[in-house]
Design an enzyme around this catalytic site. Structure first.
Site, mmCIF file in Angstrom:
data_model
loop_
_atom_site.group_PDB
_atom_site.id
_atom_site.type_symbol
_atom_site.label_atom_id
_atom_site.label_comp_id
_atom_site.label_asym_id
_atom_site.label_seq_id
_atom_site.Cartn_x
_atom_site.Cartn_y
_atom_site.Cartn_z
ATOM 1 N N GLY A 56 -11.141 -13.096 -63.358
ATOM 2 C CA GLY A 56 -11.385 -13.972 -62.173
ATOM 3 C C GLY A 56 -11.438 -13.178 -60.862
ATOM 4 O O GLY A 56 -11.136 -12.145 -60.744
ATOM 5 N N CYS A 57 -12.124 -13.876 -60.010
ATOM 6 C CA CYS A 57 -12.209 -13.087 -58.626
ATOM 7 C C CYS A 57 -10.977 -12.975 -57.874
ATOM 8 O O CYS A 57 -10.982 -12.022 -57.186
ATOM 9 C CB CYS A 57 -13.222 -14.156 -57.875
ATOM 10 S SG CYS A 57 -12.748 -15.953 -57.797
ATOM 11 N N TYR A 58 -10.018 -14.245 -57.762
ATOM 12 C CA TYR A 58 -8.796 -13.786 -57.319
ATOM 13 C C TYR A 58 -7.938 -12.846 -57.750
ATOM 14 O O TYR A 58 -7.373 -11.725 -57.317
ATOM 15 C CB TYR A 58 -7.826 -15.089 -57.049
ATOM 16 C CG TYR A 58 -8.336 -15.914 -56.197
ATOM 17 C CD1 TYR A 58 -8.545 -15.756 -54.743
ATOM 18 C CD2 TYR A 58 -8.723 -17.389 -56.598
ATOM 19 C CE1 TYR A 58 -8.883 -16.726 -53.844
ATOM 20 C CE2 TYR A 58 -8.994 -18.290 -55.223
ATOM 21 C CZ TYR A 58 -9.202 -17.908 -54.212
ATOM 22 O OH TYR A 58 -9.459 -19.012 -53.215
#
Length: 422
Positions: A225-227
């Site tokens: 995921g990005c986070y």
């Protein structure tokens, strides 16, 4: 009088682990300016013995393994035939944009059930110049002429679809469906049981700089995921080296609206998000278990974090501001030096020099992660700032980086886009 501002670490020793003096670059980024690899072409492993290719270095993976006999190997004159599933979303469009600059990957199949039958250029006019196949429904897709798949489908739909794909395909899944190893934890956070537990055992977590060897030999990679990408890149090396305490890790993260996907949602209307900032997923964001899984692996003991994401009125970009407690005798300078030595030879992870503060506008459209370390005004604490483009390093760029490794190609191939500024 103005409020006291936390000051950045000053007087860093610009040396590598061997003590060689490094000269800060004019743009404020430490590290060597590496030139792109020359292009390689592919052939199957049945035609050539496994070999080891030179890739960007990492302190975590200095000993490179040979490629699996089942992996693709390099040969001039051939390409990798690509399918993009869910091509009508933001991450699918980013895959297409990036592959326009990739000399080896050729898109042969594109799916988008609601847009089936349309030309891709009519869905995304900014990519109308690309010669691409017409969009089809997944049920009508022909994978017989495909070597690898980017799966850009929504969470919860990917497991069953990937389970039905031919076994010869290399797959990078950009959804969250294979990121959590514990299928019970997946069910707890995503609200339904895992629909392909046998594939979960096979899936490799694809945070490229930290898991290269596993990715290189994988058939199925769960793209992070990005986070979690923006958080784990700075924190995992510090946790492994026992420079920070495992308690009281606070992550204040902010993302552009594209992180919510392209689907029509009332909360993402312009009038709902303009002129403001809003928190969401407070105490319950689904990236929490993914972050904690990575940090727990690094610490070899359970790590729990406090994580709050915020939606910013911007199209793309992500910043994670991370607050940590230092172990006894450790300084913020020690954190900086360790991250610098860890990522010194990396293509896409860069530490800024001196007081430079990472900004999302400095990574827009690129596969870079920029970070820096600051001494907090509270004794014994430090602040780390990490920025990425949520659609590139946080999704599609890292996916291409991973498939390059899986196919035996230079890791940076097709990813030489520099950030767009201003």
């Amino acid at each position: 009088m103005g409020a006291r501002i936390p000051h950045p670490v000053a007087g860093m020793r610009a040396t590598d682990p061997l003590g060689i003096l490094l000269r800060p670059a004019a743009n404020g980024i430490l590290g060597s300016n590496l030139k792109p690899f020359a292009g390689f072409m592919l052939k199957t492993a049945q035609q050539i013995q496994p070999l080891s290719l030179r890739v960007r270095g990492s302190a975590a993976a200095s000993q490179r393994k040979l490629f699996s006999p089942k992996a693709a190997a390099a040969k001039s004159g051939e390409v990798v035939r690509i399918a993009v599933l869910g091509a009508s979303g933001y991450t699918g469009a980013e895959i297409v944009r990036i592959l326009a600059n990739h000399p080896q990957f050729d898109i042969k199949v594109m799916t988008a059930d609601r847009k089936a039958g349309e030309q891709f250029g009519s869905v995304f006019p900014h990519l109308i110049s690309q010669d691409l196949p017409r969009l089809v429904a997944i049920k009508d897709a022909d994978f017989s002429g495909v070597d690898a798949v980017f799966c850009c489908l929504p969470h919860g739909t990917t497991q069953e679809i990937i389970k039905g794909l031919p076994r010869h395909l290399k797959i990078v899944d950009l959804s969250a469906d294979f990121r959590l190893r514990d299928i019970n934890e997946y069910a707890e956070w995503y609200g339904h049981s895992h629909r392909a537990p046998e594939l979960q055992e096979e899936a490799v977590y694809g945070l490229t700089e930290l898991h290269r060897d596993d990715i290189r030999n994988a058939r199925l990679v769960a793209n992070p995921g990005c986070y979690p990408t923006s958080v784990q890149l700075p924190l995992v090396p510090l946790v492994k080296s026992q420079l920070i305490k495992l308690t009281n890790i606070i992550i204040d993260a902010k993302s552009g609206v594209s992180g919510a996907g392209r689907g029509a949602k009332e909360a993402n209307l312009y009038t709902e998000i303009a002129e403001g900032i809003q928190s969401y997923g407070i105490t319950s964001h689904r990236h929490v278990p993914e972050i904690e899984q990575g940090l727990t692996d690094a610490a070899e003991s359970k790590v729990t974090v406090s994580f709050t994401p915020h939606l910013m009125c911007m199209k793309r970009g992500m910043q994670s501001t991370i607050y940590v407690e230092l172990e006894s005798g450790v300084t913020a300078s020690d954190l900086y030096e360790h991250l610098k030595s860890t990522y010194e030879g990396e293509e896409f992870v860069k530490l800024l020099h001196g007081s430079s503060a990472p900004r999302t506008s400095h990574v827009a459209g690129s596969n870079y992660c920029l970070m820096n370390v600051y001494e907090d005004r509270i004794p014994g604490r430090a602040i780390i700032i990490s920025v990425i483009d949520n659609l590139v390093k946080g999704a599609s760029g890292q996916a291409v980086q991973n498939l390059n490794l899986m196919m035996g190609l230079p890791e940076n191939m097709g990813l030489q886009y520099q950030p767009l500024f201003p």
